[in-house]
Scaffold this motif. Structure first.
Motif, PDB file in Angstrom:
ATOM      1  N   ARG A 136       0.647  -1.476  -0.238  1.00 25.67           N
ATOM      2  CA  ARG A 136       0.035  -0.204   0.053  1.00 25.67           C
ATOM      3  C   ARG A 136       1.403   1.688  -0.046  1.00 25.67           C
ATOM      4  N   GLY A 137       1.980   1.356  -1.064  1.00 27.66           N
ATOM      5  CA  GLY A 137       2.411   2.356  -1.176  1.00 27.66           C
ATOM      6  C   GLY A 137       3.636   1.990  -1.002  1.00 27.66           C
ATOM      7  N   PHE A 138       4.105   1.792   0.239  1.00 25.74           N
ATOM      8  CA  PHE A 138       5.073   0.811   0.772  1.00 25.74           C
ATOM      9  C   PHE A 138       4.944  -0.519   2.182  1.00 25.74           C
ATOM     10  N   GLY A 139       6.257  -1.418   2.305  1.00 24.27           N
ATOM     11  CA  GLY A 139       5.671  -2.396   3.382  1.00 24.27           C
ATOM     12  C   GLY A 139       6.555  -2.706   3.482  1.00 24.27           C
ATOM     13  N   THR A 140       7.364  -1.932   3.941  1.00 25.57           N
ATOM     14  CA  THR A 140       9.971  -2.211   3.065  1.00 25.57           C
ATOM     15  C   THR A 140      10.030  -1.746   5.299  1.00 25.57           C
ATOM     16  N   PRO A 141      10.760  -2.709   5.898  1.00 29.62           N
ATOM     17  CA  PRO A 141      10.855  -2.575   7.048  1.00 29.62           C
ATOM     18  C   PRO A 141      11.879  -1.221   7.738  1.00 29.62           C
ATOM     19  N   LEU A 142      11.811  -0.539   8.370  1.00 26.95           N
ATOM     20  CA  LEU A 142      12.727   0.797   8.814  1.00 26.95           C
ATOM     21  C   LEU A 142      13.981   0.525   8.328  1.00 26.95           C
ATOM     22  N   ASN A 143      14.755   0.784   7.779  1.00 24.41           N
ATOM     23  CA  ASN A 143      16.032   1.006   7.958  1.00 24.41           C
ATOM     24  C   ASN A 143      17.367   1.783   8.596  1.00 24.41           C
ATOM     25  N   PRO A 144      17.505   1.309  10.112  1.00 26.18           N
ATOM     26  CA  PRO A 144      18.101   2.421  11.025  1.00 26.18           C
ATOM     27  C   PRO A 144      19.526   3.122  10.105  1.00 26.18           C
ATOM     28  N   VAL A 145      19.967   2.582   9.344  1.00 25.52           N
ATOM     29  CA  VAL A 145      21.406   3.333   8.230  1.00 25.52           C
ATOM     30  C   VAL A 145      20.463   4.093   7.382  1.00 25.52           C
ATOM     31  N   THR A 146      19.628   4.054   6.631  1.00 28.32           N
ATOM     32  CA  THR A 146      19.091   4.692   5.419  1.00 28.32           C
ATOM     33  C   THR A 146      18.302   5.444   5.714  1.00 28.32           C
ATOM     34  N   ASP A 147      17.207   5.164   6.396  1.00 30.46           N
ATOM     35  CA  ASP A 147      15.843   5.833   6.908  1.00 30.46           C
ATOM     36  C   ASP A 147      15.804   7.096   7.503  1.00 30.46           C
ATOM     37  N   ILE A 148      17.009   7.008   8.941  1.00 30.98           N
ATOM     38  CA  ILE A 148      16.930   7.600   9.796  1.00 30.98           C
ATOM     39  C   ILE A 148      17.810   9.063   9.048  1.00 30.98           C
ATOM     40  N   CYS A 149      17.265  10.285   9.888  1.00 28.27           N
ATOM     41  CA  CYS A 149      17.685  11.297   9.728  1.00 28.27           C
ATOM     42  C   CYS A 149      19.398  11.199  10.889  1.00 28.27           C
ATOM     43  N   TRP A 150      20.726  11.057  10.641  1.00 31.79           N
ATOM     44  CA  TRP A 150      21.575  10.303  11.755  1.00 31.79           C
ATOM     45  C   TRP A 150      22.444  12.058  11.905  1.00 31.79           C
ATOM     46  N   ASN A 151      22.003  12.824  11.436  1.00 30.18           N
ATOM     47  CA  ASN A 151      22.337  14.595  11.931  1.00 30.18           C
ATOM     48  C   ASN A 151      21.666  15.512  13.185  1.00 30.18           C
ATOM     49  N   CYS A 152      20.669  14.847  12.965  1.00 30.45           N
ATOM     50  CA  CYS A 152      19.466  15.430  14.282  1.00 30.45           C
ATOM     51  C   CYS A 152      19.736  13.982  15.487  1.00 30.45           C
ATOM     52  N   VAL A 153      20.795  13.512  15.662  1.00 36.60           N
ATOM     53  CA  VAL A 153      21.444  13.252  17.025  1.00 36.60           C
ATOM     54  C   VAL A 153      21.816  14.080  17.657  1.00 36.60           C
ATOM     55  N   PHE A 154      22.746  15.261  17.246  1.00 37.64           N
ATOM     56  CA  PHE A 154      23.630  16.239  17.518  1.00 37.64           C
ATOM     57  C   PHE A 154      22.466  17.396  17.807  1.00 37.64           C
ATOM     58  N   PRO A 155      23.044  17.934  18.903  1.00 41.71           N
ATOM     59  CA  PRO A 155      24.764  18.099  19.102  1.00 41.71           C
ATOM     60  C   PRO A 155      24.958  17.579  20.192  1.00 41.71           C
ATOM     61  N   ILE A 156      26.210  16.633  20.543  1.00 40.29           N
ATOM     62  CA  ILE A 156      26.537  15.908  22.089  1.00 40.29           C
ATOM     63  C   ILE A 156      27.242  17.245  22.959  1.00 40.29           C
ATOM     64  N   PRO A 187      27.773  13.825  33.403  1.00 47.11           N
ATOM     65  CA  PRO A 187      26.674  14.453  32.476  1.00 47.11           C
ATOM     66  C   PRO A 187      27.052  14.609  30.849  1.00 47.11           C
ATOM     67  N   ILE A 188      25.573  13.988  29.974  1.00 49.11           N
ATOM     68  CA  ILE A 188      26.404  13.857  28.876  1.00 49.11           C
ATOM     69  C   ILE A 188      24.526  14.273  28.045  1.00 49.11           C
ATOM     70  N   SER A 189      24.721  14.825  27.046  1.00 47.41           N
ATOM     71  CA  SER A 189      23.122  14.803  26.428  1.00 47.41           C
ATOM     72  C   SER A 189      23.237  14.197  24.702  1.00 47.41           C
ATOM     73  N   PHE A 190      22.649  14.100  24.361  1.00 45.89           N
ATOM     74  CA  PHE A 190      22.498  13.964  22.809  1.00 45.89           C
ATOM     75  C   PHE A 190      20.927  13.749  22.672  1.00 45.89           C
ATOM     76  N   TRP A 191      20.500  13.517  20.929  1.00 46.11           N
ATOM     77  CA  TRP A 191      19.120  13.274  20.804  1.00 46.11           C
ATOM     78  C   TRP A 191      18.988  11.882  20.380  1.00 46.11           C
ATOM     79  N   GLU A 192      18.370  11.029  21.076  1.00 43.98           N
ATOM     80  CA  GLU A 192      18.389   9.396  20.738  1.00 43.98           C
ATOM     81  C   GLU A 192      17.085   9.181  20.421  1.00 43.98           C
ATOM     82  N   PRO A 193      16.714   8.429  18.664  1.00 43.98           N
ATOM     83  CA  PRO A 193      16.371   8.418  18.003  1.00 43.98           C
ATOM     84  C   PRO A 193      15.572   6.110  18.150  1.00 43.98           C
TER      85      PRO A 193
END
Length: 335
Positions: A25-45, A84-90
């Protein structure tokens, strides 16, 4: 391990019961953690209050400001010092679907109890010479600890070490499908059903489009409209933006019911927040078209929504099923 086993059993049941029904139905593939996630959004650390790796998305205020932190510990230590450490976690993702009991990330479709029952809508209602556009969709909340899935940083105390799991579906929740039932457990919605409260959402909209939303205005979702009622019904004439609002409402609903906690409040643990802190969440559309960045709750889809819902041909119908990666602010006291 238990979550992984449960998920395996659930997947097997779905596949056996859906033979012949798992059509694309338009798409039916699993979420690929390597290619489908915006890794820039993990920052800032940040480490010990200093930015080690900057990011290109506005950062939320956090508790990782001092060079040293102290957390409770079991006896005989009682206290545990750390940095103390902070970052953004997907760590989560949400599906918003027009087709009930359809799980795009699993590529399967459960039989619907009744044709047209619980299905998503996007319609225009004319009343008093005005057109009111209403959107409704079902939503599915997945636990998706990316670091654990990729087996990265598995020895790091500041990442979640759980398994992949389907945690919540709204098709079986009558409160999601009926505004009046939702009002019964969220009576505070009556306080914000007036022009004065809704006019204050203009400030939240400006703030969300300029940087971060105003978490003090918790009944607002910026350009996405009101956070109430906590159901799948949204009055929005932009279909992609309406689905983003539905995903955000599910986050607030689960927070309101104490089913999720906020990892960006306390260095020593995850804290339940029945009144959500909006600026501790970022949202990224991953399917049907991956966005190159993420956005705060309430940012207008005029900025990010272009060409994100192309007319895929699936039985002559467009997709209209979306997958949203949820980034949450993570602060911790690393020993």
């Amino acid at each position: 391990m238990r979550n992984v086993c449960l998920f395996g059993v659930l997947t097997a049941i779905l596949i056996l019961s859906l033979e012949g029904h798992a059509d694309a139905r338009g798409f039916g593939t699993p979420l690929n953690p390597v290619t489908d996630i915006c890794w820039n959004c993990v920052f800032p650390i940040k480490i010990a209050g200093m930015t080690v790796i900057p990011g290109d998305v506005p950062d939320a205020p956090d508790a990782a400001l001092l060079p040293v932190c102290v957390c409770p510990a079991p006896p005989p230590l009682f206290f545990r010092p750390g940095i103390p450490i902070s970052f953004w976690e997907p760590a989560r993702f949400i599906e918003t679907v027009k087709d009930p009991f359809y799980f795009p990330s699993l590529g399967v479709q459960l039989p619907n109890p009744s044709q047209g029952f619980l299905g998503g809508t996007h319609s225009e209602i004319s009343a008093h010479n005005q057109i009111d556009t209403s959107t409704f969709a079902q939503a599915h909340y997945f636990i998706f600890p990316v670091w654990g899935v990729l087996e990265l940083l598995i020895d790091f105390v500041c990442v979640e070490h759980s398994g992949f799991d389907l945690a919540y579906i709204t098709e079986v929740d009558p409160l999601w499908n009926n505004d009046m039932l939702a009002f019964a457990i969220n009576p505070e919605a009556l306080l914000f059903a007036n022009p004065v409260s809704q006019m204050s959402c203009i400030a939240d909209s400006v703030a969300a489009n300029a940087g971060l939303p105003l978490s003090a205005l918790y009944w607002c979702m910026g350009s996405w409209g009101s956070a109430y009622p906590l159901t799948g019904h949204v009055n929005d004439d932009t279909y992609i933006q309406a689905n983003a609002a539905i995903a955000a409402r599910l986050i607030y609903k689960l927070s309101r019911e104490l089913l999720v906690c906020d990892t960006g409040v306390n260095l020593c643990g995850c804290i339940p927040t029945p009144i959500w802190i909006k600026h501790n969440y970022r949202i990224q559309i991953a399917k049907p078209v991956r966005d190159f960045t993420c956005h705060p709750i309430g940012r207008s889809s005029m900025v990010w929504g272009s060409l994100k819902n192309p007319p895929f041909s699936a039985g002559g119908n467009s997709s209209d099923n979306f997958l949203w990666v949820i980034f949450r602010k993570r602060v911790c006291c690393a020993a």
